[in-house]
Design a protein around this motif. Structure first.
Motif, mmCIF file in Angstrom:
data_model
loop_
_atom_site.group_PDB
_atom_site.id
_atom_site.type_symbol
_atom_site.label_atom_id
_atom_site.label_comp_id
_atom_site.label_asym_id
_atom_site.label_seq_id
_atom_site.Cartn_x
_atom_site.Cartn_y
_atom_site.Cartn_z
ATOM 1 N N UNK A 14 9.699 1.281 5.447
ATOM 2 C CA UNK A 14 8.853 0.117 5.698
ATOM 3 C C UNK A 14 7.853 -0.020 4.560
ATOM 4 N N UNK A 15 7.485 -1.277 4.293
ATOM 5 C CA UNK A 15 6.349 -1.542 3.424
ATOM 6 C C UNK A 15 5.119 -1.583 4.312
ATOM 7 N N UNK A 19 9.956 -4.076 7.380
ATOM 8 C CA UNK A 19 11.104 -3.267 6.942
ATOM 9 C C UNK A 19 11.446 -3.562 5.480
ATOM 10 N N UNK A 20 11.634 -2.525 4.698
ATOM 11 C CA UNK A 20 11.919 -2.686 3.267
ATOM 12 C C UNK A 20 13.267 -3.355 3.025
ATOM 13 N N UNK A 68 7.470 1.331 17.514
ATOM 14 C CA UNK A 68 8.290 0.168 17.178
ATOM 15 C C UNK A 68 9.174 0.407 15.959
ATOM 16 N N UNK A 69 8.911 1.455 15.205
ATOM 17 C CA UNK A 69 9.627 1.687 13.948
ATOM 18 C C UNK A 69 10.901 2.487 14.184
ATOM 19 N N UNK A 70 11.973 2.040 13.525
ATOM 20 C CA UNK A 70 13.227 2.792 13.583
ATOM 21 C C UNK A 70 13.061 4.073 12.773
ATOM 22 N N UNK A 71 13.438 5.186 13.367
ATOM 23 C CA UNK A 71 13.321 6.470 12.683
ATOM 24 C C UNK A 71 14.139 6.505 11.399
ATOM 25 N N UNK A 124 0.824 -1.204 0.000
ATOM 26 C CA UNK A 124 0.000 0.000 0.000
ATOM 27 C C UNK A 124 0.867 1.267 0.000
ATOM 28 N N UNK A 125 1.902 1.258 0.807
ATOM 29 C CA UNK A 125 2.799 2.408 0.929
ATOM 30 C C UNK A 125 4.220 1.922 1.147
ATOM 31 N N UNK A 126 5.172 2.790 0.815
ATOM 32 C CA UNK A 126 6.575 2.552 1.132
ATOM 33 C C UNK A 126 7.085 3.858 1.732
ATOM 34 N N UNK A 127 7.514 3.795 2.980
ATOM 35 C CA UNK A 127 7.990 5.018 3.621
ATOM 36 C C UNK A 127 8.319 4.791 5.080
ATOM 37 N N UNK A 128 8.616 5.873 5.758
ATOM 38 C CA UNK A 128 8.924 5.792 7.183
ATOM 39 C C UNK A 128 7.610 5.713 7.960
ATOM 40 N N UNK A 129 7.714 5.226 9.187
ATOM 41 C CA UNK A 129 6.538 5.081 10.032
ATOM 42 C C UNK A 129 6.688 5.939 11.276
ATOM 43 N N UNK A 130 5.576 6.403 11.768
ATOM 44 C CA UNK A 130 5.569 7.192 12.991
ATOM 45 C C UNK A 130 4.978 6.360 14.127
ATOM 46 N N UNK A 131 5.565 5.159 14.320
ATOM 47 C CA UNK A 131 5.138 4.262 15.387
ATOM 48 C C UNK A 131 6.312 4.046 16.326
#
Length: 166
Positions: A35-36, A51-52, A28-31, A19-26
């Motif tokens: 991520x897919x 993680x992409x 658990x996500x590495x800044x 759906x998307x490819x980009x950074x996440x604002x969660x």
């Protein structure tokens, strides 16, 4: 690298679209890490974030030809030889850890055979049968261009036809 809109198989959970490819604002996500965002094709409430740079839990679905080849090989795919009942679930998990459809079939054939010989299904067999039927049938449905509800009959027709031809 995958592209938006591409279909993928995520673990043993079935078919998803990128759906998307980009950074996440969660939390658990590495800044800064890409991520897919995967959206389940069948369940709009089911999303996954992968993680992409780590595509070990996702793969492209089989092609139509690969699906047909797999179906033709099904009768020859061997069941698992579980030596110790206490470790059945671990053996199932080990067999499906690579998210390979052929190994899913091995586990399914084992569960079907056990259910038939026992006259009832165990909770472990039911759990993996449900999981793997969903994953396998959603992928084959996509590859073959047929509804998931028709996959079982499609397999039956093609494996019976191949057996008669031999």
């Amino acid at each position: 690298m995958l592209n938006r809109g591409e279909a993928v198989v995520y673990k043993c959970k079935g078919l998803y679209k990128v759906e998307e490819i980009g950074t996440l604002d969660f939390s658990f996500a590495e800044g800064g890490k890409l991520y897919y965002t995967l959206q389940s094709v069948e369940d709009t409430a089911d999303r996954a974030y992968v993680p992409a740079d780590d595509e070990t839990r996702i793969r492209r679905p089989v092609s139509r030809q690969e699906a047909m080849d797999l179906i033709e090989r099904m009768p020859a795919i061997e069941m698992l030889q579980v030596k110790n009942e206490k470790f059945r679930e671990q053996e199932y998990k080990a067999c499906i850890a690579d998210y390979c459809p052929e190994n899913w079939i091995r586990v399914l054939k084992t569960a079907y055979n056990r259910t038939k010989s026992r006259g009832s299904i165990t909770s472990v067999d039911r759990k993996y049968q449900t999981l793997l039927e969903h994953a396998l049938f959603s992928e084959l449905s996509f590859a073959l261009g047929i509804p998931a509800g028709q996959v079982t009959e499609f397999i039956r027709e093609h494996t019976e036809g191949a057996a008669k031809a031999q």
